[in-house]
Motif scaffolding. Structure first.
Motif, mmCIF file in Angstrom:
data_model
loop_
_atom_site.group_PDB
_atom_site.id
_atom_site.type_symbol
_atom_site.label_atom_id
_atom_site.label_comp_id
_atom_site.label_asym_id
_atom_site.label_seq_id
_atom_site.Cartn_x
_atom_site.Cartn_y
_atom_site.Cartn_z
ATOM 1 N N MET A 50 10.201 -2.192 -3.729
ATOM 2 C CA MET A 50 8.798 -2.438 -2.718
ATOM 3 C C MET A 50 8.018 -2.562 -1.294
ATOM 4 O O MET A 50 7.824 -1.343 -1.123
ATOM 5 C CB MET A 50 8.210 -3.921 -3.627
ATOM 6 N N ASP A 51 9.021 -3.256 -0.489
ATOM 7 C CA ASP A 51 8.729 -3.707 0.566
ATOM 8 C C ASP A 51 9.174 -2.335 1.234
ATOM 9 O O ASP A 51 10.161 -2.595 1.527
ATOM 10 C CB ASP A 51 8.951 -4.851 1.327
ATOM 11 N N GLY A 52 8.397 -1.562 2.308
ATOM 12 C CA GLY A 52 9.095 -0.547 3.101
ATOM 13 C C GLY A 52 9.658 0.829 2.004
ATOM 14 O O GLY A 52 9.698 2.069 2.748
ATOM 15 N N VAL A 53 9.375 1.295 0.856
ATOM 16 C CA VAL A 53 9.260 2.275 -0.134
ATOM 17 C C VAL A 53 7.891 2.550 -0.586
ATOM 18 O O VAL A 53 7.841 3.690 -0.444
ATOM 19 C CB VAL A 53 10.137 1.580 -0.928
ATOM 20 N N ILE A 54 7.514 1.826 -1.394
ATOM 21 C CA ILE A 54 6.089 1.935 -1.774
ATOM 22 C C ILE A 54 4.656 1.282 -0.949
ATOM 23 O O ILE A 54 4.050 1.484 -1.116
ATOM 24 C CB ILE A 54 5.732 1.678 -2.900
ATOM 25 N N VAL A 55 4.985 0.680 -0.553
ATOM 26 C CA VAL A 55 3.978 -0.065 0.989
ATOM 27 C C VAL A 55 4.870 -0.750 2.097
ATOM 28 O O VAL A 55 6.047 -1.358 1.929
ATOM 29 C CB VAL A 55 3.385 -1.239 -0.124
ATOM 30 N N ASP A 56 3.562 -0.809 2.697
ATOM 31 C CA ASP A 56 3.994 -1.208 3.949
ATOM 32 C C ASP A 56 4.017 -2.494 5.044
ATOM 33 O O ASP A 56 3.031 -2.601 5.343
ATOM 34 C CB ASP A 56 2.711 -0.235 5.112
ATOM 35 N N THR A 57 5.003 -2.890 3.583
ATOM 36 C CA THR A 57 4.711 -4.711 3.994
ATOM 37 C C THR A 57 5.905 -5.005 5.180
ATOM 38 O O THR A 57 6.023 -5.927 4.881
ATOM 39 C CB THR A 57 4.765 -5.661 2.745
#
Ligand code: BG6
Ligand code: MG
Length: 212
Positions: free
Chosen positions: A10-17
């Motif tokens: 998720m983090d860094g792949v689908i969203v810029d978190t």
């Protein structure tokens, strides 16, 4: 062999978190007087909250009792969630929504394989949670990446084998986890950092489902 499922970090792949994790850890390291660089941050990507804190403390040669560590993790998570509060679907990284919907229309299953305990909240904020056939997050696993547990569990939840799946990862530890589990792995980011990935692209906008 044709791909039957895509497993996304998720983090860094689908969203810029990933940048929010960095800012929150940096603030915590500053408060402890521990120098903390972007280069060191690469070693925290994909790593659980507790293991990340342990790494920062070891870099500062600081030993703390478990109660203090719990307090520091709560503080970091509070600062992180202050950033997450503002997350909207516009924070999805380029190509994410198109890639996920291409999976759905081609009968390719979609799973999450994330170390984060905040994953459900973030997928809800992005309004994409309904697209996932399986969600394995930091609440479901005991071993942090680079252990492959998170991806193996996602494959098992979909009744598939690692050979059926492709993992998408932005973290060194995540790529290592995918390869250790016997998965093909597409790195999202810099090929000079994600050296173990089978292929590296700059975002999901740069790869088509038909290429897997
Ligand atoms: C990973 C991030 O996805 O989740 C790490 O790459 C983070 O930076 C880890 O430490 C745990 O996240 P959380 O949200 O449970 O603190
Ligand atoms: Mg990541």
């Amino acid at each position: 062999m044709a791909v039957k499922a895509c497993i996304f970090d998720m983090d860094g792949v689908i969203v810029d978190t990933a940048k929010f994790h960095f800012k929150a850890w940096q603030r915590l390291a500053d408060s402890l007087g521990i120098p903390f660089t972007e280069h060191q941050n690469e070693q925290l990507k994909g790593v659980s909250r507790v293991d990340s804190l342990e790494k920062i403390l070891s870099w500062g040669n600081l030993e703390l009792n478990s109660q203090k560590k719990i307090e520091l993790m709560e503080l970091k998570n509070k600062w992180y969630l202050d950033f997450v509060e503002e997350v909207t679907p516009a924070d999805m990284l380029p190509g994410t929504f198109g890639f996920l919907t291409a999976c759905k229309s081609n009968d390719v299953k979609v799973a999450l394989g994330s170390s984060s305990k905040n994953a459900i909240l973030i997928l809800e904020k992005l309004e994409i949670i309904h697209l996932f056939d399986s969600i394995v997050d930091g609440n479901k696993i005991t071993l942090s990446k680079p252990n492959p547990e998170v991806f193996l569990r996602a494959a098992r939840e979909m009744d598939l084998t690692p050979a059926d799946c492709v993992v998408f990862e932005d973290a060194i530890s995540g790529v290592e986890a995918a390869k250790a589990g016997g998965f093909r792995c597409v790195g999202i980011g810099d090929p000079s950092i994600l050296t173990q990935a089978d292929r590296v692209v700059d975002s999901l906008a740069s790869i088509q489902l038909s290429e897997l």
